[in-house]
Design a protein around this motif. Sequence first.
Motif, PDB file in Angstrom:
ATOM      1  N   PRO A   1     -21.853   5.973  -3.437  1.00 35.76           N
ATOM      2  CA  PRO A   1     -20.615   6.794  -2.368  1.00 35.76           C
ATOM      3  C   PRO A   1     -20.003   6.501  -0.928  1.00 35.76           C
ATOM      4  O   PRO A   1     -19.370   6.053  -0.537  1.00 35.76           O
ATOM      5  N   LYS A   2     -21.460   6.624  -0.093  1.00 39.22           N
ATOM      6  CA  LYS A   2     -20.262   5.383   1.281  1.00 39.22           C
ATOM      7  C   LYS A   2     -19.470   4.010   0.691  1.00 39.22           C
ATOM      8  O   LYS A   2     -18.214   4.195   1.090  1.00 39.22           O
ATOM      9  N   MET A   3     -19.545   3.642  -0.355  1.00 34.07           N
ATOM     10  CA  MET A   3     -18.132   2.305  -0.883  1.00 34.07           C
ATOM     11  C   MET A   3     -16.677   3.525  -1.435  1.00 34.07           C
ATOM     12  O   MET A   3     -16.049   2.802  -0.414  1.00 34.07           O
ATOM     13  N   PHE A   4     -17.176   4.648  -1.987  1.00 30.63           N
ATOM     14  CA  PHE A   4     -16.023   4.320  -2.439  1.00 30.63           C
ATOM     15  C   PHE A   4     -15.559   5.307  -1.623  1.00 30.63           C
ATOM     16  O   PHE A   4     -13.607   5.057  -1.170  1.00 30.63           O
ATOM     17  N   GLN A   5     -16.223   5.758  -0.469  1.00 32.89           N
ATOM     18  CA  GLN A   5     -15.869   6.600   0.962  1.00 32.89           C
ATOM     19  C   GLN A   5     -15.085   5.062   1.552  1.00 32.89           C
ATOM     20  O   GLN A   5     -13.644   6.206   2.809  1.00 32.89           O
ATOM     21  N   ILE A   6     -15.435   4.218   1.910  1.00 34.01           N
ATOM     22  CA  ILE A   6     -15.189   3.702   2.753  1.00 34.01           C
ATOM     23  C   ILE A   6     -13.468   2.672   1.750  1.00 34.01           C
ATOM     24  O   ILE A   6     -12.403   2.193   2.770  1.00 34.01           O
ATOM     25  N   LEU A   7     -13.771   2.314   0.522  1.00 39.15           N
ATOM     26  CA  LEU A   7     -12.781   1.797  -0.118  1.00 39.15           C
ATOM     27  C   LEU A   7     -11.944   3.369   0.107  1.00 39.15           C
ATOM     28  O   LEU A   7     -10.056   2.193  -0.071  1.00 39.15           O
ATOM     29  N   SER A   8     -11.913   4.452   0.379  1.00 40.68           N
ATOM     30  CA  SER A   8     -10.221   5.130  -0.139  1.00 40.68           C
ATOM     31  C   SER A   8      -9.483   5.061   1.209  1.00 40.68           C
ATOM     32  O   SER A   8      -8.801   5.825   1.147  1.00 40.68           O
ATOM     33  N   LEU A   9     -10.809   4.778   2.555  1.00 42.05           N
ATOM     34  CA  LEU A   9     -10.143   5.064   4.275  1.00 42.05           C
ATOM     35  C   LEU A   9      -9.258   3.634   3.633  1.00 42.05           C
ATOM     36  O   LEU A   9      -7.936   3.618   4.212  1.00 42.05           O
ATOM     37  N   PHE A  10      -9.668   1.886   3.439  1.00 43.52           N
ATOM     38  CA  PHE A  10      -9.311   1.402   3.117  1.00 43.52           C
ATOM     39  C   PHE A  10      -7.832   0.958   2.456  1.00 43.52           C
ATOM     40  O   PHE A  10      -6.299   0.701   3.458  1.00 43.52           O
ATOM     41  N   VAL A  11      -7.717   2.183   1.798  1.00 42.00           N
ATOM     42  CA  VAL A  11      -6.812   1.869   0.489  1.00 42.00           C
ATOM     43  C   VAL A  11      -5.713   3.068   1.092  1.00 42.00           C
ATOM     44  O   VAL A  11      -4.564   2.552   1.305  1.00 42.00           O
ATOM     45  N   SER A  12      -5.577   4.356   1.791  1.00 44.50           N
ATOM     46  CA  SER A  12      -5.734   4.952   2.679  1.00 44.50           C
ATOM     47  C   SER A  12      -4.530   4.393   3.491  1.00 44.50           C
ATOM     48  O   SER A  12      -3.156   4.256   4.100  1.00 44.50           O
ATOM     49  N   GLN A  13      -5.007   2.929   4.228  1.00 41.71           N
ATOM     50  CA  GLN A  13      -4.196   2.863   5.368  1.00 41.71           C
ATOM     51  C   GLN A  13      -3.132   1.211   5.149  1.00 41.71           C
ATOM     52  O   GLN A  13      -2.491   1.438   5.692  1.00 41.71           O
ATOM     53  N   ARG A  14      -3.900   0.840   4.005  1.00 37.28           N
ATOM     54  CA  ARG A  14      -3.264   0.315   3.929  1.00 37.28           C
ATOM     55  C   ARG A  14      -2.259   0.200   3.634  1.00 37.28           C
ATOM     56  O   ARG A  14      -0.869   0.043   2.987  1.00 37.28           O
ATOM     57  N   GLN A  15      -1.700   2.011   2.749  1.00 40.57           N
ATOM     58  CA  GLN A  15      -0.778   2.267   1.779  1.00 40.57           C
ATOM     59  C   GLN A  15       0.102   2.580   3.429  1.00 40.57           C
ATOM     60  O   GLN A  15       1.376   2.394   3.398  1.00 40.57           O
ATOM     61  N   GLN A  16      -0.661   2.913   4.726  1.00 39.32           N
ATOM     62  CA  GLN A  16       0.256   3.632   5.398  1.00 39.32           C
ATOM     63  C   GLN A  16       0.847   1.417   6.246  1.00 39.32           C
ATOM     64  O   GLN A  16       2.009   2.049   7.013  1.00 39.32           O
ATOM     65  N   THR A  17       0.098   1.191   6.095  1.00 38.13           N
ATOM     66  CA  THR A  17       0.688  -0.238   6.821  1.00 38.13           C
ATOM     67  C   THR A  17       1.535  -0.549   5.660  1.00 38.13           C
ATOM     68  O   THR A  17       2.819  -1.128   6.387  1.00 38.13           O
ATOM     69  N   GLU A  18       1.551  -1.002   4.258  1.00 36.34           N
ATOM     70  CA  GLU A  18       3.034  -1.189   3.914  1.00 36.34           C
ATOM     71  C   GLU A  18       4.327   0.052   3.878  1.00 36.34           C
ATOM     72  O   GLU A  18       5.379  -0.250   4.243  1.00 36.34           O
TER      73      GLU A  18
END
Length: 128
Positions: A80-97
């Motif tokens: 669950p912690k890994m999925f939380q980190i991945l979702s934060l990474f994906v949202s940050q990546r989408q914002q960066t893009e």
Amino acid sequence: MLRPSVAPGRASHAPGSLNSHEYAAAAAQRLAEKKKEYEAVAALESASNLLLQRMSGISGDFDVMADAGRVHGQVLEQWPKMFQILSLFVSQRQQTEASQEEESTVSSNFEGQRLVRVPIDELASEKH
């Protein structure tokens, strides 16, 4: 009272007494029975030792499986912690893009345009 003869080769006349050949045969039979009993006890001891070794091996295997189960549980706890980190990474990546797309749109609007500073004051003073 009559007692069995102790002299070798003499038959005893006491009731229920055995002659030396009968006594030797009975002793040999009893000795054979005791040997069989001893061999059975020795075989039981050997089988018990073998069973103990096998049970010790199984116990070691169970210890390894228990440790593996604990490690597996710890890994599953982290998902669950890994999925939380991945979702934060994906949202940050989408914002960066998205911000990069905005910058590329703004920069594409100004592409080909070059801003040059012209010193008008200097030019005006030179003409006069």
